[in-house]
Design an enzyme around this catalytic site. Structure first.
Site, PDB file in Angstrom:
ATOM      1  N   GLY A  27      33.609  34.706  47.691  1.00 39.88           N
ATOM      2  CA  GLY A  27      34.278  33.415  47.557  1.00 39.88           C
ATOM      3  C   GLY A  27      35.368  33.233  48.594  1.00 39.88           C
ATOM      4  N   ASN A  29      35.448  31.448  51.149  1.00 38.36           N
ATOM      5  CA  ASN A  29      35.412  30.171  51.858  1.00 38.36           C
ATOM      6  C   ASN A  29      36.402  29.142  51.319  1.00 38.36           C
ATOM      7  OD1 ASN A  29      33.081  30.274  49.721  1.00 38.36           O
ATOM      8  ND2 ASN A  29      33.663  28.120  49.853  1.00 38.36           N
ATOM      9  N   GLY A  31      40.041  28.337  48.359  1.00 37.69           N
ATOM     10  CA  GLY A  31      41.009  28.787  47.375  1.00 37.69           C
ATOM     11  C   GLY A  31      41.698  30.084  47.742  1.00 37.69           C
ATOM     12  N   GLY A  33      40.521  33.059  47.680  1.00 40.05           N
ATOM     13  CA  GLY A  33      39.672  33.907  48.513  1.00 40.05           C
ATOM     14  C   GLY A  33      39.823  33.604  49.986  1.00 40.05           C
ATOM     15  N   TYR A 181      35.837  30.520  30.308  1.00 39.29           N
ATOM     16  CA  TYR A 181      36.334  30.931  31.622  1.00 39.29           C
ATOM     17  C   TYR A 181      37.327  32.082  31.480  1.00 39.29           C
ATOM     18  CZ  TYR A 181      39.046  31.069  35.904  1.00 39.29           C
ATOM     19  OH  TYR A 181      39.690  31.514  37.035  1.00 39.29           O
TER      20      TYR A 181
END
Length: 316
Positions: A27, A29, A31, A33, A181
């Site tokens: 991830g 790409n 946020g 990350g 979540y």
């Protein structure tokens, strides 16, 4: 070692060099990350972004290269919701060893209906937890080939108030998106700690560390167009929240420290210094419910059965 570590010797703006190291950020790409990848790229390491969206991955790599001169950054296609694709994705890394993986990628749904991966798992549990569980299995030979590799699992402060339902891990009986979540992130954190116990039991040089970003908001995150654009209005609206939380660039700090700091040890939990919500990275006391080794072992067994692999063996 005490339950907290002083931050004076660790300056987030002056990271140590890591030339010759190879890091994978799932991830990477967007946020948190993205900022983990950007910050690690400044150390001279090769950073690989794992992303299921090639266009977004290309935008992220271009952004990093524009901000970090000489950045060694590239991307591979990685879809954690497709367990059958993970072995091929790992082969596409085309490296002889891996010094760290940051398990950051995740899906967060805000409203029903309940959705499933192609493998038939609840989407958030299947992607956030089971995907990383299975990915670790395929990565273990590369991690074991490094002198002292680290597996850094990014949990969430939202998991602090959640508890697993080990009889309904897939939320089939009572699906509430925000709770599902939080439980998927809690499962990741249980996994990261249990993984370290199992690695220690077999004398592995690989260490597993768990981190969380605290409170990280888009409105407090600096722009990285086209990856992230913060408007003036969003900046003004988010300003009062800066007293308690921070941007995603700062939410990346615990994961970056867990990758780079030689003082970090397996089985530890790291998060932001101020109330666990903002500030520089520090070691935290492992949350009480995460010390339940029986629950962790039951989750491991269930995850092994659902994915058909066992990360603790290091065998494909």
């Amino acid at each position: 070692m005490s339950s907290t570590s002083p931050a004076r010797s660790w300056v987030v703006q002056r990271l140590p060099r890591a030339d010759g190291s190879v890091f994978l950020v799932t991830g990477g790409n967007a946020g948190i990350g993205y900022f983990v990848a950007e910050q690690l790229s400044a150390t001279g390491a090769t950073v690989v972004l794992g992303s299921r969206n090639p266009a977004k991955a290309a935008a992220a790599t271009a952004s990093i290269r524009s901000r970090v001169p000489g950045a060694r950054v590239r991307a591979v296609r990685l879809d954690l919701a497709d367990l059958t694709s993970l072995g091929t994705a790992v082969a596409s890394l085309d490296v002889e060893h891996l010094d760290a993986v940051v398990h950051n990628a995740g899906v967060a749904l805000d409203a029903p209906p309940r959705r499933e991966t192609g493998d038939g798992h609840e989407l958030m549990f299947g992607t956030n937890h089971l995907g990383h569980f299975a990915l670790t299995h395929w990565l273990m030979p590369l991690l074991s080939a490094a002198p002292a590799a680290r597996i850094v699992t990014v949990g969430s402060f939202a998991a602090k108030s959640e508890r697993l339902d080990l009889d309904d891990l897939q939320s089939r009986q009572d699906y509430r998106p925000k709770r599902a979540y939080g439980r998927s992130k809690l499962a990741q954190m249980y996994f990261g700690l249990e993984l370290d116990r199992r690695l220690r039991a077999v004398g592995s040089p690989v260490a597993s560390v768990v981190v969380h970003p605290g409170g990280a908001l888009d409105s407090l995150t600096p722009s990285r167009p086209p990856v992230h654009v913060r408007t003036a209005g969003a900046r003004l609206r988010g300003a009062p929240a800066a007293l308690l939380v921070q941007g995603k660039h700062a939410g990346a700090w615990p994961a970056v420290r867990a990758v780079l700091d030689p003082a970090v040890r397996g089985g530890q939990l790291w998060g932001p210094r101020v109330l666990g919500l903002r500030g520089g990275p520090r070691r935290e006391r492992v949350w009480n419910h995460l010390t339940d080794t029986s629950a962790a072992a039951r989750l491991w067994d269930a995850s092994r059965d659902l994915t058909g692999v066992d990360p603790g063996t290091g065998r494909p």
